[in-house]
Design a protein around this motif. Structure first.
Motif, PDB file in Angstrom:
ATOM      1  N   GLU A 196       0.835  -1.205   0.000  1.00 11.81           N
ATOM      2  CA  GLU A 196       0.000   0.000   0.000  1.00 11.81           C
ATOM      3  C   GLU A 196       0.868   1.254   0.000  1.00 11.81           C
ATOM      4  N   ALA A 197       1.928   1.233   0.799  1.00 14.34           N
ATOM      5  CA  ALA A 197       2.815   2.396   0.876  1.00 14.34           C
ATOM      6  C   ALA A 197       3.532   2.627  -0.446  1.00 14.34           C
ATOM      7  N   LEU A 198       3.984   1.553  -1.087  1.00 11.00           N
ATOM      8  CA  LEU A 198       4.664   1.700  -2.372  1.00 11.00           C
ATOM      9  C   LEU A 198       3.718   2.231  -3.429  1.00 11.00           C
ATOM     10  N   ALA A 199       2.516   1.672  -3.496  1.00 10.23           N
ATOM     11  CA  ALA A 199       1.541   2.133  -4.486  1.00 10.23           C
ATOM     12  C   ALA A 199       1.210   3.603  -4.270  1.00 10.23           C
ATOM     13  N   ALA A 200       1.054   4.008  -3.018  1.00  8.76           N
ATOM     14  CA  ALA A 200       0.735   5.403  -2.718  1.00  8.76           C
ATOM     15  C   ALA A 200       1.880   6.320  -3.111  1.00  8.76           C
ATOM     16  N   ALA A 201       3.119   5.911  -2.810  1.00  6.84           N
ATOM     17  CA  ALA A 201       4.276   6.747  -3.138  1.00  6.84           C
ATOM     18  C   ALA A 201       4.415   6.910  -4.646  1.00  6.84           C
ATOM     19  N   LEU A 202       4.214   5.831  -5.383  1.00  6.08           N
ATOM     20  CA  LEU A 202       4.326   5.902  -6.835  1.00  6.08           C
ATOM     21  C   LEU A 202       3.201   6.737  -7.442  1.00  6.08           C
ATOM     22  N   THR A 203       2.004   6.578  -6.922  1.00  5.54           N
ATOM     23  CA  THR A 203       0.871   7.361  -7.415  1.00  5.54           C
ATOM     24  C   THR A 203       1.095   8.846  -7.179  1.00  5.54           C
ATOM     25  N   ALA A 253       3.368   8.088 -11.272  1.00  5.76           N
ATOM     26  CA  ALA A 253       3.690   6.847 -11.977  1.00  5.76           C
ATOM     27  C   ALA A 253       2.415   6.076 -12.313  1.00  5.76           C
ATOM     28  N   ASP A 254       2.511   5.227 -13.324  1.00  2.00           N
ATOM     29  CA  ASP A 254       1.429   4.338 -13.728  1.00  2.00           C
ATOM     30  C   ASP A 254       1.471   3.114 -12.817  1.00  2.00           C
ATOM     31  N   VAL A 255       0.451   2.923 -11.994  1.00  2.00           N
ATOM     32  CA  VAL A 255       0.460   1.855 -10.994  1.00  2.00           C
ATOM     33  C   VAL A 255      -0.821   1.027 -11.079  1.00  2.00           C
ATOM     34  N   GLU A 256      -0.656  -0.277 -11.182  1.00  2.79           N
ATOM     35  CA  GLU A 256      -1.751  -1.226 -10.981  1.00  2.79           C
ATOM     36  C   GLU A 256      -1.530  -1.876  -9.623  1.00  2.79           C
ATOM     37  N   PHE A 257      -2.546  -1.867  -8.777  1.00  3.83           N
ATOM     38  CA  PHE A 257      -2.416  -2.454  -7.450  1.00  3.83           C
ATOM     39  C   PHE A 257      -3.460  -3.554  -7.300  1.00  3.83           C
ATOM     40  N   ASP A 258      -2.970  -4.785  -7.230  1.00  3.83           N
ATOM     41  CA  ASP A 258      -3.831  -5.969  -7.165  1.00  3.83           C
ATOM     42  C   ASP A 258      -3.845  -6.483  -5.726  1.00  3.83           C
ATOM     43  N   ALA A 259      -4.843  -6.070  -4.962  1.00  2.00           N
ATOM     44  CA  ALA A 259      -5.002  -6.557  -3.591  1.00  2.00           C
ATOM     45  C   ALA A 259      -5.709  -7.907  -3.641  1.00  2.00           C
ATOM     46  N   VAL A 260      -5.107  -8.932  -3.042  1.00  2.00           N
ATOM     47  CA  VAL A 260      -5.625 -10.299  -3.127  1.00  2.00           C
ATOM     48  C   VAL A 260      -6.243 -10.672  -1.787  1.00  2.00           C
ATOM     49  N   PRO A 261      -7.567 -10.684  -1.684  1.00  3.95           N
ATOM     50  CA  PRO A 261      -8.229 -10.927  -0.406  1.00  3.95           C
ATOM     51  C   PRO A 261      -7.843 -12.282   0.193  1.00  3.95           C
ATOM     52  N   GLY A 262      -7.418 -12.273   1.441  1.00  2.00           N
ATOM     53  CA  GLY A 262      -7.107 -13.504   2.154  1.00  2.00           C
ATOM     54  C   GLY A 262      -5.801 -14.159   1.765  1.00  2.00           C
ATOM     55  N   GLY A 263      -5.070 -13.564   0.832  1.00  7.37           N
ATOM     56  CA  GLY A 263      -3.828 -14.175   0.373  1.00  7.37           C
ATOM     57  C   GLY A 263      -2.705 -14.005   1.375  1.00  7.37           C
ATOM     58  N   GLY A 264      -1.938 -15.058   1.586  1.00  9.02           N
ATOM     59  CA  GLY A 264      -0.769 -14.995   2.442  1.00  9.02           C
ATOM     60  C   GLY A 264       0.489 -14.818   1.625  1.00  9.02           C
ATOM     61  N   HIS A 265       1.631 -14.885   2.314  1.00  9.51           N
ATOM     62  CA  HIS A 265       2.902 -14.735   1.627  1.00  9.51           C
ATOM     63  C   HIS A 265       3.116 -15.904   0.674  1.00  9.51           C
ATOM     64  N   PHE A 266       3.772 -15.638  -0.460  1.00  7.94           N
ATOM     65  CA  PHE A 266       3.960 -16.646  -1.515  1.00  7.94           C
ATOM     66  C   PHE A 266       2.629 -17.236  -1.963  1.00  7.94           C
ATOM     67  N   TRP A 267       1.553 -16.453  -1.852  1.00  7.08           N
ATOM     68  CA  TRP A 267       0.199 -16.820  -2.286  1.00  7.08           C
ATOM     69  C   TRP A 267      -0.369 -18.013  -1.523  1.00  7.08           C
ATOM     70  N   GLN A 268       0.081 -18.169  -0.290  1.00  6.36           N
ATOM     71  CA  GLN A 268      -0.540 -19.185   0.571  1.00  6.36           C
ATOM     72  C   GLN A 268      -2.019 -18.866   0.729  1.00  6.36           C
ATOM     73  N   ASP A 269      -2.841 -19.901   0.672  1.00  2.62           N
ATOM     74  CA  ASP A 269      -4.298 -19.808   0.813  1.00  2.62           C
ATOM     75  C   ASP A 269      -4.992 -19.158  -0.383  1.00  2.62           C
ATOM     76  N   VAL A 270      -4.272 -18.991  -1.493  1.00  3.72           N
ATOM     77  CA  VAL A 270      -4.907 -18.514  -2.725  1.00  3.72           C
ATOM     78  C   VAL A 270      -5.229 -19.730  -3.584  1.00  3.72           C
ATOM     79  N   GLU A 271      -6.499 -19.923  -3.910  1.00  3.08           N
ATOM     80  CA  GLU A 271      -6.929 -21.128  -4.631  1.00  3.08           C
ATOM     81  C   GLU A 271      -6.417 -21.159  -6.064  1.00  3.08           C
ATOM     82  N   ASP A 272      -6.503 -20.042  -6.766  1.00  3.40           N
ATOM     83  CA  ASP A 272      -6.180 -20.034  -8.192  1.00  3.40           C
ATOM     84  C   ASP A 272      -5.133 -18.967  -8.480  1.00  3.40           C
ATOM     85  N   THR A 273      -3.876 -19.357  -8.439  1.00  4.68           N
ATOM     86  CA  THR A 273      -2.814 -18.390  -8.737  1.00  4.68           C
ATOM     87  C   THR A 273      -2.707 -18.107 -10.230  1.00  4.68           C
TER      88      THR A 273
END
Length: 256
Positions: free
Chosen positions: A209-216, A220-240
């Motif tokens: 969030e801080a990086l996206a805000a600083a770039l915005t 800068a052109d920023v796409e920010f993809d917040a992944v609900p419930g996702g852990g580090h290395f996409w743990q608990d993400v069903e479809d990577t």
């Protein structure tokens, strides 16, 4: 299956040779993705995109979309401290710029794609060079000062970021600032695609969030993809696969 070439691209004096794996599609002048692995700057391998995700689901998926992928090593923090890792990324980019065309690869303006600690290196490299088409930053540490506030149960000097820069951020503020992409954002930064799981306990979501805000803020052109419930290395993400597809679509736009 992509063809893979194992190449030594640098020999830092007093250190081991550094290697990259170059995967290429069946196409001429394929645009290039330069990949930097995670592992807290302490560990990790160029051969692993993300723990728990196979090469077929990651490297090969990107190649199937028409990109060449150079997965590059860098010195770990037990070998050399910051900013040696940025020197290693620069060395990989220099080798690719000189030699990649021999393998049907266009390395003039690559996209950098990093995960975790590798995402920090990708972001810093993108912010300090003018020949980068874009940066894919997956759950990378972005502000070492706020990261140091996280209670890991370790002594401050034993955290992964302290081992990387030489000590706690408060004791090494110049290095911590230089190693924090959110504090290096500037006008003219390349486009960024940032993705981070909201349940990441290793690198908190607020880092991206801080990086996206600083770039915005600097335009800068920023796409920010917040992944609900996702852990580090996409743990608990069903479809990577969907996460890869969105990042690949960004790479395609950045290199068009």
């Amino acid at each position: 299956m992509a063809s893979i070439l194992e190449i030594d691209f640098a020999q830092p004096e007093g250190f081991r040779p550094l290697s990259l794996d170059l995967r290429t599609p069946d196409a001429e002048a394929a645009p290039l993705v330069v990949f930097l692995h995670g592992g807290g700057w302490l560990r990790g391998s160029r051969r692993t995109f993300t723990p728990g995700i196979s090469a077929a689901q990651s490297f090969d998926r990107i190649v199937a979309a028409g990109f060449a992928v150079a997965s590059c090593e860098y010195r770990l923090s037990g070998e050399a401290r910051f900013p040696a890792q940025l020197d290693d990324v620069d060395a990989a980019l220099a080798w690719l710029r000189t030699h990649a065309s021999d393998y049907g690869v266009d390395a003039v303006r690559p996209v950098l794609w990093g995960v975790s600690a590798g995402a920090t290196l990708a972001a810093l490299t993108g912010l300090r060079r003018d020949d980068i088409a874009g940066v894919v930053d997956w759950f990378g540490p972005a502000d070492l000062f706020t990261l140091a506030e996280l209670d890991t149960g370790e002594r401050p000097e034993d955290t992964r970021e302290a081992r990387w820069i030489g000590g706690p951020a408060a004791s090494f503020p110049d290095a911590a600032r230089a190693a924090s992409p959110a504090l290096q954002a500037h006008p003219g930064a390349p486009p960024f695609h940032i993705a981070h799981g909201t349940a990441d306990e290793l690198v908190p979501f607020v880092q991206s969030e801080a990086l996206a805000a600083a770039l915005t803020t600097v335009g800068a052109d920023v796409e920010f993809d917040a992944v609900p419930g996702g852990g580090h290395f996409w743990q608990d993400v069903e479809d990577t696969a969907l996460l890869f597809d969105r990042a690949i679509a960004f790479c395609r736009r950045a290199t068009a």
